[in-house]
Scaffold this motif. Structure first.
Motif, mmCIF file in Angstrom:
data_model
loop_
_atom_site.group_PDB
_atom_site.id
_atom_site.type_symbol
_atom_site.label_atom_id
_atom_site.label_comp_id
_atom_site.label_asym_id
_atom_site.label_seq_id
_atom_site.Cartn_x
_atom_site.Cartn_y
_atom_site.Cartn_z
ATOM 1 N N LEU A 295 0.813 -1.213 0.000
ATOM 2 C CA LEU A 295 0.000 0.000 0.000
ATOM 3 C C LEU A 295 0.849 1.267 0.000
ATOM 4 N N HIS A 296 1.907 1.280 0.782
ATOM 5 C CA HIS A 296 2.661 2.518 0.956
ATOM 6 C C HIS A 296 3.458 2.913 -0.293
ATOM 7 N N PRO A 297 4.167 1.993 -0.973
ATOM 8 C CA PRO A 297 4.790 2.371 -2.245
ATOM 9 C C PRO A 297 3.767 2.787 -3.300
ATOM 10 N N ALA A 298 2.589 2.153 -3.286
ATOM 11 C CA ALA A 298 1.537 2.538 -4.233
ATOM 12 C C ALA A 298 1.066 3.959 -3.952
ATOM 13 N N THR A 299 0.901 4.307 -2.676
ATOM 14 C CA THR A 299 0.465 5.655 -2.314
ATOM 15 C C THR A 299 1.504 6.687 -2.727
ATOM 16 N N PHE A 300 2.767 6.411 -2.461
ATOM 17 C CA PHE A 300 3.842 7.320 -2.880
ATOM 18 C C PHE A 300 3.780 7.533 -4.388
ATOM 19 N N ALA A 301 3.615 6.442 -5.139
ATOM 20 C CA ALA A 301 3.615 6.544 -6.596
ATOM 21 C C ALA A 301 2.436 7.368 -7.111
ATOM 22 N N VAL A 302 1.266 7.230 -6.485
ATOM 23 C CA VAL A 302 0.113 8.036 -6.896
ATOM 24 C C VAL A 302 0.413 9.515 -6.693
ATOM 25 N N LEU A 303 0.896 9.871 -5.509
ATOM 26 C CA LEU A 303 1.215 11.264 -5.222
ATOM 27 C C LEU A 303 2.272 11.795 -6.190
ATOM 28 N N ASP A 304 3.238 10.961 -6.507
ATOM 29 C CA ASP A 304 4.313 11.350 -7.418
ATOM 30 C C ASP A 304 3.772 11.555 -8.836
ATOM 31 N N GLN A 305 2.991 10.605 -9.319
ATOM 32 C CA GLN A 305 2.477 10.707 -10.686
ATOM 33 C C GLN A 305 1.493 11.860 -10.860
ATOM 34 N N LEU A 306 0.856 12.276 -9.787
ATOM 35 C CA LEU A 306 -0.052 13.419 -9.843
ATOM 36 C C LEU A 306 0.682 14.755 -9.695
ATOM 37 N N GLY A 307 2.002 14.698 -9.575
ATOM 38 C CA GLY A 307 2.804 15.915 -9.496
ATOM 39 C C GLY A 307 2.712 16.636 -8.170
ATOM 40 N N LEU A 308 2.442 15.896 -7.103
ATOM 41 C CA LEU A 308 2.229 16.506 -5.800
ATOM 42 C C LEU A 308 3.468 16.510 -4.912
ATOM 43 N N LEU A 309 4.568 15.929 -5.403
ATOM 44 C CA LEU A 309 5.756 15.802 -4.568
ATOM 45 C C LEU A 309 6.847 16.749 -5.037
#
Length: 349
Positions: A295-309
């Motif tokens: 779950l946690h790597p998936a959450t990081f990847a979503v935030l990253d792909q949405l340009g939020l990081l």
């Protein structure tokens, strides 16, 4: 539509030890993701954004909603930190126990009336310590005791019996179900119901509906149907993320990285919901096999792909990007990393 590969684990041997080295994929965790706007329109997805998903603890702010709508926190003089505890899966740290006890005192009920059961605090697993042997745990140690104290508060507010407050037929649970059905615009009898780990009813809904709940929770102004109640919950959760979560827990990390702009709540069996106020979106993630490690790597990847990081947020959340897999001697044997790419909706629906 079906779940898709979200996260892979690898196993291999380092090349610097005189061997050929290299890593290969060992396991794949499937799942689904939905990203929606405040109007409920699907913006991005992976897998099946409409997969029926038990919300588990991601539902907690909305289980507290009837109490907030009826002005319960103000009537009993709850602080913002105590309101955050009503939405919490807390770690059983001293501040959590003090907070839950304060809520119970203010609403005039005894700890013995909590129906969540007893469980070892989540603190020990979160910080990597063994659970002390021979300890007897109280109901306030249970990670859901804050939510249950809010349940009892609703009962006291409305003058109904606290006995049986987790029964689906109790006035409290009927109010929660009716409010939730109205929020997600589904008939009550179409919301599958199950028993959560704390004995309270829990509900399943399409993943995109959960994402929509969090988009609304994070919106900056009053909600068209619910007024300022969601804003009160957002402010409490983002203002006191340590009360919602705990030391070394992911919800604390996501909300700290968001700096008051992100509201996050995890659920058991690998459910994550996040609302991003500045972007006007809600995110919901479900790993099909319920594996928290995925779950946690998936959450990081979503935030990253949405340009939020940005650089600061990326550095803060780096431990969740691709955590290493270590054996009993601490030797790195592989990692856990995301393998999906979000797909943009052709036309928002």
């Amino acid at each position: 539509m079906h779940p898709v590969p979200l996260v892979a684990t690898t196993r291999g041997y380092p090349q610097d030890r005189g061997h050929a080295g290299g890593y290969a994929v060992e396991n794949i965790h499937y799942g689904s993701i939905a990203v929606v706007d405040v109007a409920g329109r699907l913006l991005w997805s992976a897998g099946d954004p409409d997969v029926m998903t038990f919300t588990r603890s991601a539902l907690k702010p909305f289980q507290a909603l009837p109490f907030v709508l009826d002005d319960g926190p103000a009537r009993f003089g709850l602080t913002r930190a105590e309101l955050a505890l009503l939405c919490a899966s807390h770690s059983g740290e001293e501040k959590h126990l003090v907070g839950v006890t304060a809520i119970l005192d203010k609403i005039g009920v005894d700890e013995s009336e909590l129906a969540c059961g007893c469980a070892a605090p989540l603190y020990y697993d979160a910080v990597g310590l063994p659970v002390p042997a021979g300890r007897r745990w109280r109901t306030v140690h249970h990670n859901c005791s804050g939510k249950h104290s809010g349940f009892l508060g609703w009962c006291r507010l409305h003058g109904v019996p606290t006995d049986g407050y987790v029964d689906p037929a109790h006035p409290l649970q009927r109010a929660i179900r009716a409010t939730l059905a109205d929020c997600v615009q589904m008939a009550e009898d179409t919301l599958p119901m199950g028993i959560d780990g704390c004995s309270a009813p829990n509900y399943a809904m399409p993943l995109a509906r959960l994402a929509h709940l969090y988009a609304r929770l994070a919106q900056p102004g009053p909600d068209a149907r619910l007024g300022s109640a969601l804003g009160e919950l957002f402010d409490a959760m983002t203002g006191h993320p340590d009360m919602v979560s705990g030391d070394s827990r992911t919800d604390l990390a996501w909300m700290q990285a968001g700096g008051g702009d992100w509201v996050a709540k995890i659920g058991a069996d690998a459910v994550q919901a996040i609302g991003i106020r500045s972007a006007g979106i809600g995110i919901a993630i479900k790993v099909s096999d319920g594996a928290p490690r995925a779950l946690h790597p998936a959450t990081f990847a979503v935030l990253d792909q949405l340009g939020l990081l940005d650089a600061t947020r990326r550095a803060h959340l780096e431990p969740y990007r691709a955590p290493p897999l270590k054996n009993a001697r601490g030797i790195v044997a592989g990692d856990i990393h995301a393998v999906f790419t979000l797909e943009q909706a052709d036309s928002p629906t």
